[in-house]
Design a protein around this motif. Structure first.
Motif, mmCIF file in Angstrom:
data_model
loop_
_atom_site.group_PDB
_atom_site.id
_atom_site.type_symbol
_atom_site.label_atom_id
_atom_site.label_comp_id
_atom_site.label_asym_id
_atom_site.label_seq_id
_atom_site.Cartn_x
_atom_site.Cartn_y
_atom_site.Cartn_z
ATOM 1 N N ARG A 1 29.698 51.066 41.703
ATOM 2 C CA ARG A 1 29.347 51.780 40.512
ATOM 3 C C ARG A 1 27.878 52.526 40.581
ATOM 4 O O ARG A 1 27.084 51.818 41.004
ATOM 5 C CB ARG A 1 29.596 51.157 39.214
ATOM 6 N N ALA A 2 27.998 53.752 40.330
ATOM 7 C CA ALA A 2 26.607 54.541 40.320
ATOM 8 C C ALA A 2 25.647 53.836 39.309
ATOM 9 O O ALA A 2 26.049 53.508 38.208
ATOM 10 C CB ALA A 2 27.046 55.964 39.995
ATOM 11 N N ASP A 3 24.309 53.899 39.615
ATOM 12 C CA ASP A 3 23.418 53.396 38.768
ATOM 13 C C ASP A 3 22.980 54.539 37.733
ATOM 14 O O ASP A 3 22.277 55.535 37.660
ATOM 15 C CB ASP A 3 22.107 53.545 39.622
ATOM 16 N N ASP A 4 24.117 54.357 36.606
ATOM 17 C CA ASP A 4 24.269 55.406 35.440
ATOM 18 C C ASP A 4 23.821 54.809 34.186
ATOM 19 O O ASP A 4 24.678 53.604 33.983
ATOM 20 C CB ASP A 4 25.456 56.399 35.396
ATOM 21 N N GLN A 5 23.028 55.017 33.388
ATOM 22 C CA GLN A 5 22.951 54.436 32.222
ATOM 23 C C GLN A 5 23.860 54.100 31.170
ATOM 24 O O GLN A 5 24.135 53.123 30.422
ATOM 25 C CB GLN A 5 21.929 55.186 31.375
ATOM 26 N N PRO A 6 24.921 54.989 31.042
ATOM 27 C CA PRO A 6 26.188 54.728 30.290
ATOM 28 C C PRO A 6 27.048 53.318 30.596
ATOM 29 O O PRO A 6 27.945 52.914 30.113
ATOM 30 C CB PRO A 6 27.073 55.851 30.323
ATOM 31 N N PHE A 7 26.848 52.854 32.095
ATOM 32 C CA PHE A 7 27.615 51.996 32.657
ATOM 33 C C PHE A 7 26.784 50.534 32.876
ATOM 34 O O PHE A 7 25.724 50.506 33.042
ATOM 35 C CB PHE A 7 28.171 52.272 34.209
ATOM 36 N N PRO A 8 27.513 49.421 32.750
ATOM 37 C CA PRO A 8 26.804 48.331 32.863
ATOM 38 C C PRO A 8 26.427 48.145 34.437
ATOM 39 O O PRO A 8 27.010 48.682 35.322
ATOM 40 C CB PRO A 8 27.820 47.353 32.471
ATOM 41 N N ALA A 9 25.562 47.185 34.495
ATOM 42 C CA ALA A 9 24.915 47.096 35.895
ATOM 43 C C ALA A 9 25.563 45.801 36.408
ATOM 44 O O ALA A 9 25.682 44.779 35.819
ATOM 45 C CB ALA A 9 23.416 46.688 35.992
ATOM 46 N N THR A 10 26.462 46.009 37.480
ATOM 47 C CA THR A 10 27.204 44.921 37.832
ATOM 48 C C THR A 10 26.512 44.042 38.760
ATOM 49 O O THR A 10 25.768 44.251 39.491
ATOM 50 C CB THR A 10 28.240 45.645 38.965
ATOM 51 N N LYS A 11 26.705 42.543 38.338
ATOM 52 C CA LYS A 11 25.831 41.569 39.117
ATOM 53 C C LYS A 11 26.881 40.698 39.882
ATOM 54 O O LYS A 11 26.296 39.729 40.807
ATOM 55 C CB LYS A 11 25.015 40.808 38.098
ATOM 56 N N VAL A 12 27.977 40.396 39.242
ATOM 57 C CA VAL A 12 28.838 39.189 40.047
ATOM 58 C C VAL A 12 30.381 39.842 39.946
ATOM 59 O O VAL A 12 30.780 40.612 39.180
ATOM 60 C CB VAL A 12 28.613 38.107 39.067
ATOM 61 N N VAL A 13 30.987 39.364 40.930
ATOM 62 C CA VAL A 13 32.491 39.744 41.058
ATOM 63 C C VAL A 13 32.956 38.332 40.845
ATOM 64 O O VAL A 13 32.739 37.490 41.512
ATOM 65 C CB VAL A 13 32.977 40.584 42.390
ATOM 66 N N CYS A 14 34.191 38.326 40.173
ATOM 67 C CA CYS A 14 34.879 37.061 39.793
ATOM 68 C C CYS A 14 36.453 37.111 40.493
ATOM 69 O O CYS A 14 37.120 37.949 40.084
ATOM 70 C CB CYS A 14 35.064 36.693 38.363
ATOM 71 N N LEU A 15 36.868 36.083 41.154
ATOM 72 C CA LEU A 15 38.311 35.923 41.586
ATOM 73 C C LEU A 15 38.810 34.758 41.220
ATOM 74 O O LEU A 15 38.154 33.857 40.964
ATOM 75 C CB LEU A 15 38.200 35.970 43.002
ATOM 76 N N GLU A 16 40.094 34.624 40.948
ATOM 77 C CA GLU A 16 40.775 33.468 40.354
ATOM 78 C C GLU A 16 41.684 33.090 41.276
ATOM 79 O O GLU A 16 42.528 34.089 41.885
ATOM 80 C CB GLU A 16 41.530 33.970 39.041
ATOM 81 N N ASN A 17 41.921 31.860 41.760
ATOM 82 C CA ASN A 17 42.674 31.402 42.938
ATOM 83 C C ASN A 17 43.102 29.793 42.690
ATOM 84 O O ASN A 17 42.214 28.839 42.662
ATOM 85 C CB ASN A 17 41.966 31.432 44.376
ATOM 86 N N THR A 18 44.408 29.690 42.059
ATOM 87 C CA THR A 18 45.522 30.604 42.080
ATOM 88 C C THR A 18 45.167 31.415 40.796
ATOM 89 O O THR A 18 44.570 31.044 39.845
ATOM 90 C CB THR A 18 46.711 29.832 42.259
ATOM 91 N N HIS A 19 46.041 32.493 40.798
ATOM 92 C CA HIS A 19 45.937 33.799 39.845
ATOM 93 C C HIS A 19 46.942 33.313 38.649
ATOM 94 O O HIS A 19 48.245 33.191 38.892
ATOM 95 C CB HIS A 19 46.083 34.974 40.241
ATOM 96 N N ASN A 20 46.344 32.946 37.495
ATOM 97 C CA ASN A 20 47.302 32.687 36.406
ATOM 98 C C ASN A 20 48.291 33.391 36.050
ATOM 99 O O ASN A 20 49.422 33.142 36.103
ATOM 100 C CB ASN A 20 46.278 32.040 35.364
ATOM 101 N N LYS A 21 47.821 34.845 35.624
ATOM 102 C CA LYS A 21 48.778 35.524 35.146
ATOM 103 C C LYS A 21 49.773 36.191 36.182
ATOM 104 O O LYS A 21 50.737 36.934 35.798
ATOM 105 C CB LYS A 21 48.249 36.653 34.258
ATOM 106 N N LYS A 22 49.426 35.923 37.352
ATOM 107 C CA LYS A 22 50.444 36.395 38.369
ATOM 108 C C LYS A 22 51.278 35.191 38.842
ATOM 109 O O LYS A 22 51.768 35.274 40.042
ATOM 110 C CB LYS A 22 49.713 36.986 39.609
ATOM 111 N N GLY A 23 51.548 34.154 38.123
ATOM 112 C CA GLY A 23 52.418 33.126 38.188
ATOM 113 C C GLY A 23 51.942 32.357 39.568
ATOM 114 O O GLY A 23 52.685 31.636 40.429
ATOM 115 N N GLY A 24 50.675 31.852 39.444
ATOM 116 C CA GLY A 24 50.068 30.793 40.590
ATOM 117 C C GLY A 24 50.188 31.587 41.775
ATOM 118 O O GLY A 24 50.101 30.743 42.989
#
Length: 228
Positions: A1-24
């Motif tokens: 994401r571009a360094d633009d004031q209206p957007f949050p500054a991304t610091k972390v990406v989260c993954l879920e394994n296994t994925h709950n809402k995808k049925g495990g």
């Protein structure tokens, strides 16, 4: 994401394994590795929610460590796949854990005599993971899904990959049998369920769901008078 004031500054990406809402659903190792490489390229942290990492590792016939090699931090549940009485742990480098402990203390956290819980978790790890018991949970989930999918008024959204699946109730063909009604009828047969999104139920097999329990759950669904 571009360094633009209206957007949050991304610091972390989260993954879920296994994925709950995808049925495990299990995330492929290559995918997690690619996300990890992308995070490093953009100076981001990768966190893996590994509440069901034991199920993912069992399905892929790999160690949990291999599945999270690309991650900077991992949360692991000990009471789900392993069946420990209680507990989760968070894993990361020394500096990360130091910050976690400080935040825990700031929020009033901390436990005395926690070794008793740790001992139970270690026993669960040795007996459940060490003996390959998690694979049996996956087999039971598939058996349960196949049996329920064959009943009138019910359909499995997609076959379980691990130990989770979602069961749709055909409320158009059977308008009386709403999700709350079905849950109450099942409760009368000692099967406790929780409504999920829309007209569906979420079913999960684990250490305490035996082959006999699966048979009893199937029979409880069969007692519902769909045609009356």
């Amino acid at each position: 994401r571009a360094d633009d004031q209206p957007f949050p500054a991304t610091k972390v990406v989260c993954l879920e394994n296994t994925h709950n809402k995808k049925g495990g659903k299990v995330l492929p190792i290559a995918y997690v590795d690619e996300v990890g490489a992308l995070c490093k390229k953009h100076n981001l942290q990768l966190h893996v929610d590994g509440a069901r990492i034991w199920n993912a590792a069992a399905k892929l016939n790999e160690t949990p460590a291999r599945l999270v090699r690309a991650a900077d931090s991992v949360s692991v549940c000990l009471s789900k796949g392993l069946g420990a009485p209680v507990g989760s742990v968070i894993v990361g480098n020394h500096e990360f854990i130091r910050k976690c402990r400080r935040l825990r203390k700031a929020c009033g956290g901390g436990m005395r005599q926690a070794g008793t819980l740790a001992a139970a978790a270690l026993t669960a790890y040795e007996e459940i993971w060490g003996n390959g018991e998690i694979d049996a949970d996956h087999v039971r989930a598939l058996r349960l899904a196949n049996a329920l999918d064959a009943l009138p008024g019910l359909s499995v959204q997609f076959p379980p990959v691990t130990n989770i699946f979602f069961l749709n109730i055909n409320t158009e063909a059977h308008p009386y049998f709403t999700v709350p009604v079905v849950c109450e009828l099942l409760k009368e047969n000692n099967v406790l369920t929780i409504p999920w999104v829309g007209n569906s139920l979420r079913l999960v097999t684990h250490h305490d769901i035996t082959d006999q329990a699966v048979s009893e759950i199937i029979e409880a669904f069969r007692t519902i008078p769909w045609y009356e």
